[in-house]
Design an enzyme around this catalytic site. Sequence first.
Site, mmCIF file in Angstrom:
data_model
loop_
_atom_site.group_PDB
_atom_site.id
_atom_site.type_symbol
_atom_site.label_atom_id
_atom_site.label_comp_id
_atom_site.label_asym_id
_atom_site.label_seq_id
_atom_site.Cartn_x
_atom_site.Cartn_y
_atom_site.Cartn_z
ATOM 1 N N ARG A 75 0.842 -1.214 0.000
ATOM 2 C CA ARG A 75 0.000 0.000 0.000
ATOM 3 C C ARG A 75 0.875 1.262 0.000
ATOM 4 N NH1 ARG A 75 -5.038 -2.382 2.877
ATOM 5 N NH2 ARG A 75 -5.412 -3.957 1.274
ATOM 6 N N LYS B 152 -17.702 -10.083 11.768
ATOM 7 C CA LYS B 152 -17.236 -9.210 10.678
ATOM 8 C C LYS B 152 -17.419 -9.949 9.360
ATOM 9 C CE LYS B 152 -13.166 -6.595 9.149
ATOM 10 N NZ LYS B 152 -12.103 -5.696 9.606
ATOM 11 N N ARG C 52 -9.793 -0.462 3.796
ATOM 12 C CA ARG C 52 -9.638 0.364 2.606
ATOM 13 C C ARG C 52 -10.737 1.424 2.477
ATOM 14 N NH1 ARG C 52 -8.978 -4.882 -0.975
ATOM 15 N NH2 ARG C 52 -10.004 -5.670 0.904
ATOM 16 N N SER D 79 -14.928 -4.021 4.137
ATOM 17 C CA SER D 79 -15.274 -3.415 2.851
ATOM 18 C C SER D 79 -14.836 -4.290 1.689
ATOM 19 C CB SER D 79 -14.735 -1.988 2.738
ATOM 20 O OG SER D 79 -13.337 -1.902 2.883
ATOM 21 N N GLY D 80 -13.783 -5.060 1.850
ATOM 22 C CA GLY D 80 -13.466 -6.132 0.908
ATOM 23 C C GLY D 80 -13.249 -5.761 -0.548
ATOM 24 N N GLY D 81 -12.811 -4.528 -0.813
ATOM 25 C CA GLY D 81 -12.566 -4.150 -2.205
ATOM 26 C C GLY D 81 -13.676 -3.291 -2.797
ATOM 27 N N GLU E 15 -14.243 -13.166 11.822
ATOM 28 C CA GLU E 15 -14.282 -12.661 10.439
ATOM 29 C C GLU E 15 -14.125 -13.785 9.427
ATOM 30 O OE1 GLU E 15 -11.345 -9.666 9.432
ATOM 31 O OE2 GLU E 15 -12.099 -9.473 7.383
HETATM 32 P P1 13P Z 1 -11.137 -3.985 4.140
HETATM 33 O O1 13P Z 1 -12.268 -3.128 4.691
HETATM 34 O O2 13P Z 1 -10.124 -3.229 3.336
HETATM 35 O O3 13P Z 1 -11.657 -5.230 3.481
HETATM 36 O O4 13P Z 1 -10.304 -4.455 5.411
HETATM 37 C C1 13P Z 1 -10.966 -4.907 6.501
HETATM 38 C C2 13P Z 1 -10.192 -5.981 7.118
HETATM 39 O O5 13P Z 1 -9.747 -5.849 8.232
HETATM 40 C C3 13P Z 1 -9.990 -7.223 6.376
HETATM 41 O O6 13P Z 1 -9.523 -8.211 7.239
#
Ligand code: 13P
Length: 337
Positions: free
Chosen positions: A33, A219, A292, A261-263, A177
């Site tokens: 990043r 999550k 992200r 958010s996952g992309g 998660e």
């Molecule tokens: P994102 O919201 O970028 O998907 O990251 C959250 C996260 O902690 C993924 O494990």
Amino acid sequence: MDTALLESTANFLVGPGRGILAADESNGTMTKRLESVGVESSPETRREYRASLFAMPTISKAISGVILYDETIRQNAVDGTSIPDYLHARNIMPGIKVDTGAKPLAGHDGETVTEGLDGLRERCAEYFEMGARFAKWRAVIRISDTMPSEACISTNAHALARYAAICQEQGLVPIIEPEVLMEGDHDAVRCYAVTADVLAATWDECKVQGVHLPGALLKPNMVLPGKGHSTRSDVETCARMTVDLLHSHVPHEIPGIVFLSGGQTEVEATAHLNMMNNMGPHPFQLSYSYGRALQATTLKTWAKNRDDVSVAHKVFAHRCEMAHLARSGSWSANLEV
Ligand code: 13P
């Protein structure tokens, strides 16, 4: 197990108008990043960036907890105090990523099992001592014509439940998660079905392990078609399918759902959460644990203005305010600049 402590931490994390900032990128991910915005990655540049995020003046309005990486929990904030102490002083709970990553699952090409159970009890005890009050463990589930396998679902569900039980024993609220990835050309109906299977297996294992659900947070991913699918879901379809899935596949004792958010883009993730909160009331809080979707534009802005963090703070404050509004369904697209 101190159930009163766990429940009060979990409820604090999903308190009104607030949610979680995921800043627990591993050194490998954070290096990618930082390099993508032209900054060399080192312990000091990672500290500089994250410490500046945590110093944003209005952060506490939208952020109740920050998930840290092992390196970061041992570093100092802008005022020289330790980062966990600094966050506590700002009414923000420090959390910690405790898994050690998704590793290839034997005999199942392309699939992974998340590791990190060995020594977890001792690491949780140390993190609690350092001020952490919650933890995160991310399982990764990939969809294809043949995936996920039964083995992938069951091994990850088992590990998530063992992780959750150990965290709770040590006073840390586990964020559970199980991320069903957006990679792939599947449709939203398939995402729904796979996520439902993964959740069912996870709760079964949590029951076997004696996880105290009122002291845990989930999550999950939202229900969306794969990135390679020919059509995108509109905001209302995503929100409706996700809410329907959660109502029927998450035990109502869970106090809160904190989406990844996952992309998704920053605005997509905000719009989806906002729409879901408009569809309430729900049996649990619907909140965020975005990485992200809270940081993408801020990171780019910070990289260009390292000598004046107020520029990045303005961008981060806007994202935080949008997420804060989405918690109560009060966001609207025309607030985005
Ligand atoms: P994102 O919201 O970028 O998907 O990251 C959250 C996260 O902690 C993924 O494990």
